[in-house]
Motif scaffolding. Sequence first.
Motif, PDB file in Angstrom:
ATOM      1  N   ARG A  90       0.830  -1.209   0.000  1.00  0.00           N
ATOM      2  CA  ARG A  90       0.000   0.000   0.000  1.00  0.00           C
ATOM      3  C   ARG A  90       0.862   1.256   0.000  1.00  0.00           C
ATOM      4  O   ARG A  90       0.652   2.185  -0.791  1.00  0.00           O
ATOM      5  CB  ARG A  90      -0.919  -0.011   1.220  1.00  0.00           C
ATOM      6  N   ASP A  91       1.870   1.266   0.881  1.00  0.00           N
ATOM      7  CA  ASP A  91       2.755   2.431   0.937  1.00  0.00           C
ATOM      8  C   ASP A  91       3.540   2.595  -0.353  1.00  0.00           C
ATOM      9  O   ASP A  91       3.838   3.715  -0.773  1.00  0.00           O
ATOM     10  CB  ASP A  91       3.712   2.292   2.121  1.00  0.00           C
ATOM     11  N   LEU A  92       3.874   1.468  -0.978  1.00  0.00           N
ATOM     12  CA  LEU A  92       4.606   1.529  -2.245  1.00  0.00           C
ATOM     13  C   LEU A  92       3.764   2.191  -3.322  1.00  0.00           C
ATOM     14  O   LEU A  92       4.242   3.057  -4.071  1.00  0.00           O
ATOM     15  CB  LEU A  92       5.015   0.117  -2.665  1.00  0.00           C
ATOM     16  N   PRO A 104       4.947   8.784  -4.134  1.00  0.00           N
ATOM     17  CA  PRO A 104       4.904   9.601  -5.367  1.00  0.00           C
ATOM     18  C   PRO A 104       5.994   9.254  -6.369  1.00  0.00           C
ATOM     19  O   PRO A 104       5.851   9.531  -7.562  1.00  0.00           O
ATOM     20  CB  PRO A 104       5.069  11.033  -4.837  1.00  0.00           C
ATOM     21  N   LYS A 105       7.081   8.621  -5.899  1.00  0.00           N
ATOM     22  CA  LYS A 105       8.154   8.232  -6.813  1.00  0.00           C
ATOM     23  C   LYS A 105       7.899   6.885  -7.470  1.00  0.00           C
ATOM     24  O   LYS A 105       8.656   6.475  -8.354  1.00  0.00           O
ATOM     25  CB  LYS A 105       9.484   8.186  -6.057  1.00  0.00           C
ATOM     26  N   SER A 106       6.855   6.196  -7.035  1.00  0.00           N
ATOM     27  CA  SER A 106       6.530   4.901  -7.607  1.00  0.00           C
ATOM     28  C   SER A 106       5.707   5.072  -8.871  1.00  0.00           C
ATOM     29  O   SER A 106       4.878   5.981  -8.970  1.00  0.00           O
ATOM     30  CB  SER A 106       5.770   4.054  -6.591  1.00  0.00           C
ATOM     31  N   SER A 107       5.924   4.189  -9.858  1.00  0.00           N
ATOM     32  CA  SER A 107       5.184   4.287 -11.119  1.00  0.00           C
ATOM     33  C   SER A 107       4.630   2.928 -11.529  1.00  0.00           C
ATOM     34  O   SER A 107       4.623   2.581 -12.699  1.00  0.00           O
ATOM     35  CB  SER A 107       6.093   4.841 -12.217  1.00  0.00           C
ATOM     36  N   ILE A 108       4.176   2.147 -10.570  1.00  0.00           N
ATOM     37  CA  ILE A 108       3.679   0.796 -10.850  1.00  0.00           C
ATOM     38  C   ILE A 108       2.329   0.882 -11.561  1.00  0.00           C
ATOM     39  O   ILE A 108       1.387   1.507 -11.077  1.00  0.00           O
ATOM     40  CB  ILE A 108       3.549  -0.015  -9.551  1.00  0.00           C
ATOM     41  N   LYS A 109       2.261   0.227 -12.731  1.00  0.00           N
ATOM     42  CA  LYS A 109       1.022   0.180 -13.503  1.00  0.00           C
ATOM     43  C   LYS A 109       0.310  -1.162 -13.362  1.00  0.00           C
ATOM     44  O   LYS A 109      -0.908  -1.213 -13.432  1.00  0.00           O
ATOM     45  CB  LYS A 109       1.325   0.448 -14.986  1.00  0.00           C
ATOM     46  N   SER A 110       1.093  -2.228 -13.217  1.00  0.00           N
ATOM     47  CA  SER A 110       0.509  -3.559 -13.114  1.00  0.00           C
ATOM     48  C   SER A 110       1.076  -4.256 -11.888  1.00  0.00           C
ATOM     49  O   SER A 110       2.295  -4.287 -11.697  1.00  0.00           O
ATOM     50  CB  SER A 110       0.810  -4.376 -14.374  1.00  0.00           C
ATOM     51  N   GLU A 117      -7.187   0.218   0.165  1.00  0.00           N
ATOM     52  CA  GLU A 117      -7.168   1.593   0.659  1.00  0.00           C
ATOM     53  C   GLU A 117      -6.420   2.528  -0.269  1.00  0.00           C
ATOM     54  O   GLU A 117      -6.616   3.748  -0.236  1.00  0.00           O
ATOM     55  CB  GLU A 117      -6.522   1.638   2.050  1.00  0.00           C
ATOM     56  N   VAL A 118      -5.588   1.955  -1.115  1.00  0.00           N
ATOM     57  CA  VAL A 118      -4.744   2.781  -1.967  1.00  0.00           C
ATOM     58  C   VAL A 118      -5.477   3.235  -3.227  1.00  0.00           C
ATOM     59  O   VAL A 118      -5.032   4.158  -3.912  1.00  0.00           O
ATOM     60  CB  VAL A 118      -3.462   1.983  -2.350  1.00  0.00           C
ATOM     61  N   LEU A 119      -6.578   2.572  -3.565  1.00  0.00           N
ATOM     62  CA  LEU A 119      -7.246   2.860  -4.839  1.00  0.00           C
ATOM     63  C   LEU A 119      -7.649   4.320  -5.026  1.00  0.00           C
ATOM     64  O   LEU A 119      -7.486   4.865  -6.120  1.00  0.00           O
ATOM     65  CB  LEU A 119      -8.458   1.945  -5.001  1.00  0.00           C
ATOM     66  N   PRO A 120      -8.161   5.008  -4.008  1.00  0.00           N
ATOM     67  CA  PRO A 120      -8.546   6.408  -4.246  1.00  0.00           C
ATOM     68  C   PRO A 120      -7.372   7.323  -4.588  1.00  0.00           C
ATOM     69  O   PRO A 120      -7.561   8.327  -5.279  1.00  0.00           O
ATOM     70  CB  PRO A 120      -9.195   6.822  -2.912  1.00  0.00           C
ATOM     71  N   GLU A 121      -6.177   7.006  -4.129  1.00  0.00           N
ATOM     72  CA  GLU A 121      -5.050   7.928  -4.280  1.00  0.00           C
ATOM     73  C   GLU A 121      -4.040   7.495  -5.325  1.00  0.00           C
ATOM     74  O   GLU A 121      -3.305   8.321  -5.849  1.00  0.00           O
ATOM     75  CB  GLU A 121      -4.340   8.102  -2.930  1.00  0.00           C
ATOM     76  N   SER A 122      -3.960   6.212  -5.652  1.00  0.00           N
ATOM     77  CA  SER A 122      -2.992   5.745  -6.639  1.00  0.00           C
ATOM     78  C   SER A 122      -3.679   5.593  -7.984  1.00  0.00           C
ATOM     79  O   SER A 122      -4.423   4.638  -8.219  1.00  0.00           O
ATOM     80  CB  SER A 122      -2.405   4.394  -6.194  1.00  0.00           C
ATOM     81  N   GLN A 123      -3.457   6.539  -8.867  1.00  0.00           N
ATOM     82  CA  GLN A 123      -4.128   6.538 -10.162  1.00  0.00           C
ATOM     83  C   GLN A 123      -3.282   5.909 -11.264  1.00  0.00           C
ATOM     84  O   GLN A 123      -3.722   5.808 -12.403  1.00  0.00           O
ATOM     85  CB  GLN A 123      -4.491   7.980 -10.557  1.00  0.00           C
ATOM     86  N   SER A 124      -2.049   5.486 -10.933  1.00  0.00           N
ATOM     87  CA  SER A 124      -1.185   4.905 -11.972  1.00  0.00           C
ATOM     88  C   SER A 124      -1.492   3.436 -12.224  1.00  0.00           C
ATOM     89  O   SER A 124      -1.163   2.902 -13.282  1.00  0.00           O
ATOM     90  CB  SER A 124       0.288   5.057 -11.566  1.00  0.00           C
TER      91      SER A 124
END
Length: 962
Positions: free
Chosen positions: A751-753, A757-763, A781-788
């Motif tokens: 989740r923290d990963l 903001p420096k993370s760019s995980i798409k899959s 919990e990460v879905l609302p904030e991680s749009q990548s």
Amino acid sequence: MSSLHRQLSQLCGSWRWRWSRVAVSLYPATGFHCRTFCSTTSGPAESIEIHKRKLFLWFSHLPREEKQFGGCFSPETMHVDPLILERKTEEKAGLLSSVLQTQPPSCPSVTVQQLFDPTDAWREGRGLNVLLYGAVGTGKSTVVRKLVLDWCTGTTLSHFKLLVPFSCEDLGQLSKVASLRDLVSRKYLHLRKHPLLSGEGNQAKDVLFVFNGMEKMKLDFRIGATELCSDPNEALPADVVVVNLLRKYLLPEASILVTTRLSALDRIPQKYVSRYAQICGFTDPERQRAYFTSRLLQQSGKTACNHEAQSVIELLYLNLQRQSQLATACFLPSYCWLTCATLHFLHFTDSKEPIRTLTGIYTSFLRLNFGGEMLGTGTGTNVPIQEHQSSLMLYVVRTVGKLAFDGVTYKRMSFSEKELEQWIGGKTKTDEELHQLAMFRTDVLDFFLAPSVESVKHLPEDPSESDQRRYVFAVPAMQEYLAALYVVLGENKSALEKLTSQVSVVIGQTSEDVNALFNILSKFIPLRIFAVFNLLKLFPKLFEKISSLNKGSIAKTMAAEMFRTEDSYNEDVLDQVEKSLLGVHGPQPQQYSKGQPFELYPIFMGGLLHYGNRVLLQQLGCSIQSTTVAQITHVLRKYLVRELSKPQPPEELMDLLVLLYEFQNPRLTAEVLASIRTIRLNNIRMTPLKCFVLSSVLSCTPASYHLEELDLSSCLLTHEMLQMLWPAFRHTQNLNLQFNSLGPESCFLLRDLLLDPKSSIKSLKLCDNPLLESGACILLEVLPESQSLTHLSLMHTGLGDQGALKLAERLQQHTGLQELNVAYNNIGDNAALTLVDACREHPSIHTVHLYLNPLSDVGKQALYVRGVPKSQSGLRVKVLASVTEGSDISENWHPILNVIRENASSWDRQRVKQQLQVFLRDLEWGRRQQQSFWKRLHFRRVEKGVQQTLHMLEKDTLPPST
């Protein structure tokens, strides 16, 4: 004396003890100086107490190399007594036998304290002279160190009021004359004018002198060469003082303990030796096990580490009991230390500790054994050490290293006696060279080479047939290290290259002098004459060209050895190192290469170019110039990039990462990784060390560098390993963590990963990890904030109905998701319908995987209907729930079957069988609904595929999980 210790000696004025072997050595008390701690006005009793305190602090010092095992143990807790046997004078013929060839002792072992018990030959008023000898690495200096510490605490030799240790190496370097009392006060100022050393009465009977490393001094007992002296205040050369102490002319009541190597036994005449004692190291597995336990079991107090350490010790002990080659090597406690250091590196690497490399361990091991030692007849005299012929380590490289290189070149690990004579004996030599060779064979050769256990088992009864005896390196990795050092130092040059180098140096030096002279005379000499002298400058430039080609060949060799086709599918090199120490327990791994693989060889070559290792090698007398490193690095980058343009197996990629890690060159690492966009390490058994290697290597790349895919599926990852891999994940777009042992606690880190903001995980693929509903909720919990994130796979993670419902609630808060895999998660009809409805309302999701869930036929039909958008502008959601879609065959039937085939070996067999039977029932029902012959034929084809999968599952012939 090495340059580092020489600087400390000049700075502090302190003497030091030489390490005769790494783990069995006497630790130098760098930075200690008695003059700064005490005055000369204290009384005799107080001086001795001060002496004990200072000695205890001095000899309790742990060097940097020992601190890698953790800081929770002391010299007392890690000490294991080696075997000591008393030898009679008439047994002199057997004194030179190697510890590796010594038969089990027929006499009981003794302690150092027992060696100072009165003997039949002892006379009143005369102290005992005890000569403790042994091969290199058997534990002489450790015994002395423990003796000093125990005397300081009053647990041994308490009948001696004063113990005075000396380093013979330091005494051998003294150029000024000094009396005995001056020698003592120079090292221990608080003992100046102590009455026990005055020579009055018989006070000296309470004194024990210890001389460590007597082979470092040149002692001459001839009356004509060494004058007699009985006055402790008379100034004489240091060697003369020692000789008179041993003669019992000087302080005859004092007792003396001398340690020495095998080659120096005859330097003290028998009449001056009261007792001979041979130190034999660890000749039984129990002593070895105690040694390993003292270092590996005392970790940082963590229970998990202790459990793992106990398992490692048990496996190591089983390997030793098999009478393996390692058990023979571990007769020498030095190799016990090397084994412990390597296992600690492999199993207990901590990202918070200073970076250590395998090459660094071996280089430190050799430096601590041979640092500053020179090979020459003048060793130990007053001649400066720089004037000796050559360093001992350089001699090792040119002889044993050449043998190792030949073995690596022709894939051989064992050598006959004739081959040893060829490579190490060499051609006819001068008397001085033959003397050096004899010393080398006696003291050093057995340290590196040992009789092969296999050849000893099959020795003929006729001793004349000695051709069958074979020799191997004490540990296999040492052969590869010395071969790599031989190549990197340029010792494998052709005769033309060596001649060119020598002539270039001579002409280059001459041209400078001649050029300066003719610059003055240029006004009086015709210009044509200068063309002749310009040739003197041409030759060194020609040599530089030849030299650069040689460095290029070294880089080419490294790349060629790194990517040998026949070694491509062997285990990764770190696993090979571990199995060479712990043995193979269970089925033998498949070996693809025909001969013995030497995959550490190129990795050691790269590690030796690291600056830290070059500094240590400089102290060994083996110099690698920075220009050489630059030339090799420049060519190596080109070859590595060329090889990486081809597909490489996971094992080869892991070996490449280890090479880059050992090199410790961030610029080279970044340039090589720039050509890599995918790292697939699937099925590699990851360990904390491998995780640290991967993270360290990827941390060398710039922030803009991103991997398209990092595949760590089926790597036995744990939560602790994920924490070490964090830096690597930040450079990744498609992260595959399938088939690991990640539980709910790992979801906090993931989740923290994703929030970083420096993370760019798409899959993110998390299939077959026991995340359970609680872990999935944390991850959601990460879905609302991680749009990548665009692809999320939670197949077979224990999601359940509640997890699916919570996922449906969170989907609308994440607008970038495109594909969702929740197959095989025990999701029922209602939860599945709710999830598909949420996906249908989502702006970007186009595929949902729901197969292998307990869905009813009605539920499946409803899912396909729900997948159709409500309006023409909406997106169709592809729902993969079975190999059929109503009465038609699903267009994704083939991917579904592939997933089941690849993963069924790790799934619940009964559950998978039931699902396959459901597929067959659906196919049969759909086939009956078809009127077209071609459609029925297509159904038959799909049925055949399902039946084949079911048959393979029943016969247990499915491929392993990928």
